[in-house]
Design a protein around this motif. Structure first.
Motif, PDB file in Angstrom:
ATOM      1  N   GLN A 205       0.871  -1.177   0.000  1.00 28.15           N
ATOM      2  CA  GLN A 205       0.000   0.000   0.000  1.00 28.15           C
ATOM      3  C   GLN A 205       0.914   1.234   0.000  1.00 28.15           C
ATOM      4  OE1 GLN A 205      -3.352  -0.234  -0.002  1.00 28.15           O
ATOM      5  NE2 GLN A 205      -3.278  -2.472   0.070  1.00 28.15           N
ATOM      6  N   PRO A 206       0.444   2.352  -0.521  1.00 27.06           N
ATOM      7  CA  PRO A 206       1.356   3.498  -0.678  1.00 27.06           C
ATOM      8  C   PRO A 206       1.695   4.240   0.617  1.00 27.06           C
ATOM      9  CG  PRO A 206      -0.837   4.035  -1.508  1.00 27.06           C
ATOM     10  CD  PRO A 206      -0.863   2.583  -1.154  1.00 27.06           C
ATOM     11  N   ARG A 207       0.844   4.116   1.641  1.00 22.50           N
ATOM     12  CA  ARG A 207       1.091   4.906   2.856  1.00 22.50           C
ATOM     13  C   ARG A 207       1.142   4.001   4.074  1.00 22.50           C
ATOM     14  NH1 ARG A 207       1.673   9.749   1.636  1.00 22.50           N
ATOM     15  NH2 ARG A 207       1.726  10.499   3.763  1.00 22.50           N
ATOM     16  N   VAL A 208       1.779   4.531   5.130  1.00 21.76           N
ATOM     17  CA  VAL A 208       1.799   3.777   6.386  1.00 21.76           C
ATOM     18  C   VAL A 208       1.426   4.700   7.539  1.00 21.76           C
ATOM     19  CG1 VAL A 208       3.610   2.153   5.666  1.00 21.76           C
ATOM     20  CG2 VAL A 208       4.237   4.224   6.899  1.00 21.76           C
ATOM     21  N   CYS A 209       0.924   4.077   8.600  1.00 24.46           N
ATOM     22  CA  CYS A 209       0.640   4.803   9.832  1.00 24.46           C
ATOM     23  C   CYS A 209       1.346   4.040  10.950  1.00 24.46           C
ATOM     24  CB  CYS A 209      -0.866   4.825  10.052  1.00 24.46           C
ATOM     25  SG  CYS A 209      -1.322   5.612  11.600  1.00 24.46           S
ATOM     26  N   THR A 210       2.192   4.755  11.696  1.00 25.11           N
ATOM     27  CA  THR A 210       2.949   4.103  12.771  1.00 25.11           C
ATOM     28  C   THR A 210       2.464   4.615  14.117  1.00 25.11           C
ATOM     29  OG1 THR A 210       4.886   3.919  11.352  1.00 25.11           O
ATOM     30  CG2 THR A 210       5.267   3.676  13.709  1.00 25.11           C
ATOM     31  N   PHE A 271      -1.663   1.463   4.549  1.00 21.65           N
ATOM     32  CA  PHE A 271      -3.024   1.760   4.107  1.00 21.65           C
ATOM     33  C   PHE A 271      -2.944   2.505   2.782  1.00 21.65           C
ATOM     34  CE2 PHE A 271      -3.818   6.300   5.287  1.00 21.65           C
ATOM     35  CZ  PHE A 271      -2.606   6.563   5.925  1.00 21.65           C
ATOM     36  N   SER A 272      -4.104   2.660   2.143  1.00 22.99           N
ATOM     37  CA  SER A 272      -4.031   3.146   0.771  1.00 22.99           C
ATOM     38  C   SER A 272      -4.372   4.625   0.624  1.00 22.99           C
ATOM     39  CB  SER A 272      -4.959   2.307  -0.107  1.00 22.99           C
ATOM     40  OG  SER A 272      -6.258   2.440   0.404  1.00 22.99           O
ATOM     41  N   GLY A 273      -4.454   5.343   1.728  1.00 24.94           N
ATOM     42  CA  GLY A 273      -4.795   6.764   1.629  1.00 24.94           C
ATOM     43  C   GLY A 273      -6.162   6.993   2.247  1.00 24.94           C
ATOM     44  N   GLY A 274      -6.610   8.238   2.210  1.00 25.49           N
ATOM     45  CA  GLY A 274      -7.899   8.532   2.832  1.00 25.49           C
ATOM     46  C   GLY A 274      -7.750   8.547   4.338  1.00 25.49           C
ATOM     47  N   ALA A 275      -8.757   8.004   5.024  1.00 24.15           N
ATOM     48  CA  ALA A 275      -8.749   8.075   6.493  1.00 24.15           C
ATOM     49  C   ALA A 275      -7.627   7.231   7.085  1.00 24.15           C
ATOM     50  CB  ALA A 275     -10.088   7.578   7.007  1.00 24.15           C
ATOM     51  N   LEU A 276      -7.040   7.743   8.171  1.00 26.75           N
ATOM     52  CA  LEU A 276      -5.999   6.997   8.884  1.00 26.75           C
ATOM     53  C   LEU A 276      -6.623   5.766   9.538  1.00 26.75           C
ATOM     54  CD1 LEU A 276      -3.964   9.674  10.907  1.00 26.75           C
ATOM     55  CD2 LEU A 276      -3.223   8.349   8.937  1.00 26.75           C
ATOM     56  N   PRO A 277      -5.845   4.698   9.685  1.00 24.35           N
ATOM     57  CA  PRO A 277      -6.371   3.550  10.437  1.00 24.35           C
ATOM     58  C   PRO A 277      -6.812   4.008  11.831  1.00 24.35           C
ATOM     59  CG  PRO A 277      -4.299   3.018   9.373  1.00 24.35           C
ATOM     60  CD  PRO A 277      -4.499   4.478   9.162  1.00 24.35           C
ATOM     61  N   ASP A 278      -7.847   3.408  12.329  1.00 29.35           N
ATOM     62  CA  ASP A 278      -8.468   3.821  13.583  1.00 29.35           C
ATOM     63  C   ASP A 278      -7.605   3.361  14.775  1.00 29.35           C
ATOM     64  OD1 ASP A 278     -10.023   4.227  15.751  1.00 29.35           O
ATOM     65  OD2 ASP A 278     -11.757   3.096  15.037  1.00 29.35           O
ATOM     66  N   GLU A 295       2.461   8.620  13.536  1.00 30.69           N
ATOM     67  CA  GLU A 295       3.198   9.195  12.407  1.00 30.69           C
ATOM     68  C   GLU A 295       2.640   8.606  11.116  1.00 30.69           C
ATOM     69  OE1 GLU A 295       5.766  11.333  12.771  1.00 30.69           O
ATOM     70  OE2 GLU A 295       6.837  11.229  10.851  1.00 30.69           O
ATOM     71  N   GLU A 296       2.252   9.495  10.210  1.00 30.31           N
ATOM     72  CA  GLU A 296       1.783   9.014   8.920  1.00 30.31           C
ATOM     73  C   GLU A 296       2.852   9.357   7.898  1.00 30.31           C
ATOM     74  OE1 GLU A 296      -1.395  11.168   7.148  1.00 30.31           O
ATOM     75  OE2 GLU A 296      -1.327   9.850   5.404  1.00 30.31           O
ATOM     76  N   SER A 297       3.126   8.456   7.004  1.00 29.09           N
ATOM     77  CA  SER A 297       4.139   8.773   5.985  1.00 29.09           C
ATOM     78  C   SER A 297       3.918   7.924   4.747  1.00 29.09           C
ATOM     79  CB  SER A 297       5.548   8.531   6.534  1.00 29.09           C
ATOM     80  OG  SER A 297       5.769   7.155   6.689  1.00 29.09           O
ATOM     81  N   SER A 298       4.669   8.258   3.707  1.00 33.94           N
ATOM     82  CA  SER A 298       4.639   7.406   2.514  1.00 33.94           C
ATOM     83  C   SER A 298       5.441   6.145   2.846  1.00 33.94           C
ATOM     84  CB  SER A 298       5.293   8.125   1.333  1.00 33.94           C
ATOM     85  OG  SER A 298       6.683   8.240   1.583  1.00 33.94           O
TER      86      SER A 298
END
Ligand SMILES: Cc1cc2nc3c(=O)[nH]c(=O)nc-3n(C[C@H](O)[C@H](O)[C@H](O)COP(=O)(O)OP(=O)(O)OC[C@H]3O[C@@H](n4cnc5c(N)ncnc54)[C@H](O)[C@@H]3O)c2cc1C
Length: 458
Positions: A205-210, A271-278, A295-298
């Motif tokens: 997926q293009p984005r990650v949330c840590t 994740f693929s963009g849009g809303a951050l994982p909950d 932290e959200e990043s590519s």
């Protein structure tokens, strides 16, 4: 030396015997062992590698394949012929549809990744440091923050081309020359020089949330890690032991610095963009002491997240210190006992520009034969990775040796890119019931023992 001129005449690549070229490969990232080669060869092809190996075999010379030289016990050093594999660094075929890539073994993971990212592809496992070569990490196993799920980098080889100790160029895979395929992966360059690799990739997926979580209790962390692995709740798990210095206490009759230890956990989800994982859903039921940050990043930023740290180590001079890194893989049950024992008297300042890593894993995630791991479904990687000024090495090495022996005594296995001083019995114990087969493979694929004989006590 006349033999160097003879060798140079047989190959297309460069043979360098000037002082600067030899000195540049006389040590590794460990900066403890020194071995200056008589000549550095930069092969132009697998055929060149085969010529070098045949020449060495005929003239009783020793050869070591060297990638980026990030080993720490001299694994990548040679006192005769150093094969600098970084000259074989081409991508040969990128098959986007089938998610595979064929490349030469001297390419770095960073350069490979640069071509894969625009296509949304990446290797299932990446090491923290991307400036190491594909051949170098496949020869040690290659572990990273996705290893709990995908095992080692060496688990994702479809085929390897290598030059054996007799100078034969062989392609090996699960269905062809299987014994060589198994010996090359995590084989420390003992059975052949890997020249080309065919690797499996994955679509990410293009984005990650840590989620940055902090634990003040190792047992709570271990419990959560086990659950997170079983539930596969995150894509990447990264954890450390960090000291909060508490002044001095008496240790063995002497007042010495000590610390209270904390345990950050970075749990990352793609994740693929849009809303951050909950967060409330992802962190539900976990027993951390503090939820510190999100932290959200590519995905590209995530893969290179440690670059600033390594750049700091370089700027500050820590990179040039000695690195007697002691990494081991503990049986899960031993981790809760062993880690606190090691930490309780570990002087926090001894880490300097370094850190203590934890990497939880599933034992069954890897099937690489020579990547030694303890029995059991859950295992815990533990690495004390200090940067030590030369003047303090005499103090640091016995401490790390004791930590290594204690781990081995509890059934751990060492990860062999780091600092270790195995005697003959320890080599045998490391490979356990695979030892006899390994000796036979060595006889078969390197009959004249030309590949880095400084390893394995021969
Ligand atoms: C800052 C830093 C971070 C690191 N992070 C990680 C990490 O996250 N995960 C991890 O697993 N490791 C990590 N390492 C360790 C590193 O990945 C290993 O030491 C790896 O082997 C280094 O690759 P290299 O190209 O430098 O190989 P080298 O150090 O040059 O060689 C390592 C071994 O592989 C052999 N070899 C090299 N190329 C070939 C070839 N083409 N054919 C056959 N044998 C070959 C050498 O003879 C030697 O035995 C890290 C190291 C550093 C310094």
């Amino acid at each position: 030396m006349d033999w160097i001129a003879d060798l140079a005449a047989r190959i297309e690549g460069a043979t360098l015997k000037d002082e600067a070229s030899r000195a540049a490969v006389a040590s590794d990232f460990g900066r403890i062992v020194e071995r200056k080669p008589a000549v550095v060869v930069r092969p132009a092809s697998a055929r060149d590698v085969a010529e070098v190996v045949k020449f060495a075999a005929c003239n009783s010379l020793r050869v070591t394949a060297r990638g980026a030289g990030h080993s720490q016990s001299g694994q990548s050093l040679s006192d005769q012929i150093a094969l600098d594999m970084r000259s074989l660094d081409q991508i040969l075929d990128l098959d986007e549809r089938n998610c595979t890539v064929r490349c030469q073994a001297g390419i770095t993971w960073r350069n490979l990744l640069e071509k894969l990212l625009p296509l949304g592809l990446s290797p299932p496992v990446l090491t923290n440091n991307l400036d190491v070569t594909v051949g170098g990490t496949l020869s040690t196993a290659g572990v990273g923050v996705a290893s709990w799920r995908y095992g080692a980098q060496a688990d994702h080889c479809l085929e390897l081309e290598a030059v054996t100790g007799e100078g034969k160029i062989l392609r090996s895979s699960p269905s062809s020359h299987r014994d060589l395929f198994d010996a090359l992966r995590a084989g420390l360059g003992q059975f052949g020089v890997i020249t080309e690799v065919h690797l499996e990739l994955r679509r990410h997926q293009p984005r990650v949330c840590t989620f940055y979580l902090l634990y003040d209790d190792l047992q709570a962390l271990l419990g959560d890690l086990k659950a997170l692995i079983e539930e596969a709740r995150f894509d990447y798990l990264e954890s450390w032991c960090v000291p909060l210095p508490q002044g001095m206490k008496k240790i063995g009759g002497e007042r010495q610095p000590f610390a209270q230890w904390f345990f950050p956990l970075h749990a990352t989800v793609e994740f693929s963009g849009g809303a951050l994982p909950d967060a409330s859903e992802k962190l539900h039921g976990l027993n951390f002491y503090k939820y510190v940050h999100t932290e959200e990043s590519s995905i590209a930023e995530f893969f290179t997240r440690l670059d600033p740290l390594f750049a700091f180590w370089k700027r500050s001079g820590f990179w040039d210190y000695a690195h007697p890194w002691m990494e081991c893989i503990l049986p899960w049950e031993a981790a809760s006992f062993y880690i606190p024992q090691v930490l309780q008297n570990f002087p926090p300042q001894a880490l300097a520009g370094g850190h203590i890593l934890l990497w939880p894993a599933r034992g069954s995630a890897s099937s690489v034969s020579l990547f030694a791991r303890p029995e059991g479904e859950a295992v815990m990687g533990f690495g004390i990775l200090p940067a030590v000024p030369k003047a303090l090495l005499g103090e640091a090495l016995p401490r790390l040796e004791r930590a290594s022996e204690a781990a081995l005594g509890l059934g751990a296995k060492r990860y062999l890119s780091g600092w270790f001083t195995f005697n003959a019995d320890q080599w045998k114990a490391h490979y356990g019931d695979k030892w006899t087969a390994l000796v036979n493979l060595k006889r078969k694929y390197d009959p004249k023992t030309i590949f880095n004989p400084a390893l394995m006590n021969r």
